[in-house]
Design an enzyme around this catalytic site. Structure first.
Site, PDB file in Angstrom:
ATOM      1  N   ALA A  33     -45.238 -75.857 -89.965  1.00  0.00           N
ATOM      2  CA  ALA A  33     -46.048 -76.915 -89.338  1.00  0.00           C
ATOM      3  C   ALA A  33     -46.914 -76.349 -88.226  1.00  0.00           C
ATOM      4  O   ALA A  33     -46.700 -75.232 -87.761  1.00  0.00           O
ATOM      5  CB  ALA A  33     -45.133 -77.999 -88.774  1.00  0.00           C
ATOM      6  N   ASN A  34     -47.892 -77.141 -87.832  1.00  0.00           N
ATOM      7  CA  ASN A  34     -48.695 -76.841 -86.643  1.00  0.00           C
ATOM      8  C   ASN A  34     -48.133 -77.614 -85.469  1.00  0.00           C
ATOM      9  O   ASN A  34     -47.484 -78.642 -85.660  1.00  0.00           O
ATOM     10  CB  ASN A  34     -50.125 -77.347 -86.860  1.00  0.00           C
ATOM     11  CG  ASN A  34     -50.997 -76.338 -87.547  1.00  0.00           C
ATOM     12  OD1 ASN A  34     -50.561 -75.627 -88.424  1.00  0.00           O
ATOM     13  ND2 ASN A  34     -52.250 -76.295 -87.131  1.00  0.00           N
ATOM     14  N   ARG A  35     -48.443 -77.185 -84.276  1.00  0.00           N
ATOM     15  CA  ARG A  35     -48.127 -77.986 -83.098  1.00  0.00           C
ATOM     16  C   ARG A  35     -49.180 -79.075 -82.966  1.00  0.00           C
ATOM     17  O   ARG A  35     -50.364 -78.784 -82.888  1.00  0.00           O
ATOM     18  CB  ARG A  35     -48.226 -77.138 -81.828  1.00  0.00           C
ATOM     19  CG  ARG A  35     -47.111 -76.189 -81.642  1.00  0.00           C
ATOM     20  CD  ARG A  35     -47.198 -75.593 -80.245  1.00  0.00           C
ATOM     21  NE  ARG A  35     -46.442 -74.352 -80.187  1.00  0.00           N
ATOM     22  CZ  ARG A  35     -45.119 -74.301 -80.088  1.00  0.00           C
ATOM     23  NH1 ARG A  35     -44.411 -75.406 -80.010  1.00  0.00           N
ATOM     24  NH2 ARG A  35     -44.507 -73.137 -80.057  1.00  0.00           N
ATOM     25  N   SER A  36     -48.764 -80.316 -82.978  1.00  0.00           N
ATOM     26  CA  SER A  36     -49.702 -81.412 -82.756  1.00  0.00           C
ATOM     27  C   SER A  36     -48.920 -82.668 -82.437  1.00  0.00           C
ATOM     28  O   SER A  36     -48.012 -83.050 -83.180  1.00  0.00           O
ATOM     29  CB  SER A  36     -50.545 -81.653 -84.012  1.00  0.00           C
ATOM     30  OG  SER A  36     -51.289 -82.859 -83.883  1.00  0.00           O
TER      31      SER A  36
END
Ligand code: CTP
Ligand code: CA
Length: 230
Positions: A33-36
């Site tokens: 995942a991405n950080r968001s």
């Protein structure tokens, strides 16, 4: 009792927004995942709804509630996000605020990968579809105004300009997410708006604002652009 009503500059307009990260499964229990936090995209959805728009929000996994008056579709992966965007079209404006994972595991494990004598599993990655570029380059049914985001940790304006050209969108909202700014996951953002007019690009740099203020300013800017035929 008469009360002054807030202006609804986006009344009758349909606005599509992506927000949050995507989760790309490795196996049934793990993901990339991405950080968001999703905060900026959700704030834009709320601001667009407050401006009278019909808002479709397509969101990756986040800990946020649907803003009032917004039609929310939850997805997990980039491919699901693209499919949800495609089925939500047509739209007058599309804003791609999601932090889409660039890669996914080529062969998702059907069973949980186990630790073993063989050491860590080699993960073969493959590139995800680029949702912003796909929609920007539609020859039929392209939203008249397509807005992307560029979160960069260095060479902000140059990278954002290159992204604007590469993706084929109309505007890019660029923000500096280098660790020193402390903006990641926070409530504030310093953004620069790059707007393409044919060959030329206009640059507007906004002061440090809360994500809600950025959302309101962006929606006001969009309403202004749509009111004045280019
Ligand atoms: N985006 C998208 N689909 C992807 C990747 C990005 O729709 N698979 C969108 C994002 O929502 C954002 C814009 O493209 O609006 C820019 O995302 P960014 O990650 O900054 O750009 P990339 O082209 O992926 O470049 P890089 O991560 O290498 O900087
Ligand atoms: Ca990316």
């Amino acid at each position: 009792l008469w009360r002054p009503q807030p202006p609804k500059p986006l009344l009758g307009k349909r606005v599509l927004i992506t927000a949050g990260p995507t989760h790309e499964p490795i196996d049934p229990v793990r993901y990339i995942a991405n950080r968001s936090s999703g905060k900026q995209g959700y704030a834009i959805a709320a601001a667009a709804a407050a401006a009278g728009a019909e808002v479709v929000l397509i969101s990756g996994p986040v800990e946020l509630r649907a803003p009032a008056g917004v039609d929310l579709t939850r997805v997990e992966s980039a491919r699901e996000m693209l499919a949800a965007v495609q089925s939500a079209l047509p739209a007058d404006v599309a804003i791609f605020a999601a932090a889409v994972a660039d890669w996914r595991v080529a062969a998702e494990g059907e069973q949980k990968l186990k630790k073993g004598a063989g050491g860590p599993p080699p993960l073969q990655l493959t590139e995800n579809p680029d949702i912003l570029a796909t929609i920007s380059k539609l020859t039929e049914g392209r939203p008249p105004l397509v807005v992307g985001f560029a979160a960069e940790t260095e060479n902000l304006i140059d990278n954002a300009n290159a992204k604007l050209a590469r993706k084929g969108c109309d505007w890019i909202v660029a923000n500096d997410v280098s660790p020193a700014t402390g903006v990641m996951g926070g409530d504030r953002n310093t953004v620069h708006l790059l707007m393409r007019h044919g060959e030329a690009t206009d640059l507007e740099s906004w002061p440090l604002m809360t994500k809600d203020e950025v959302a309101t300013a962006l929606v006001a800017r969009i309403a202004q652009a749509m009111a004045v035929p280019a």
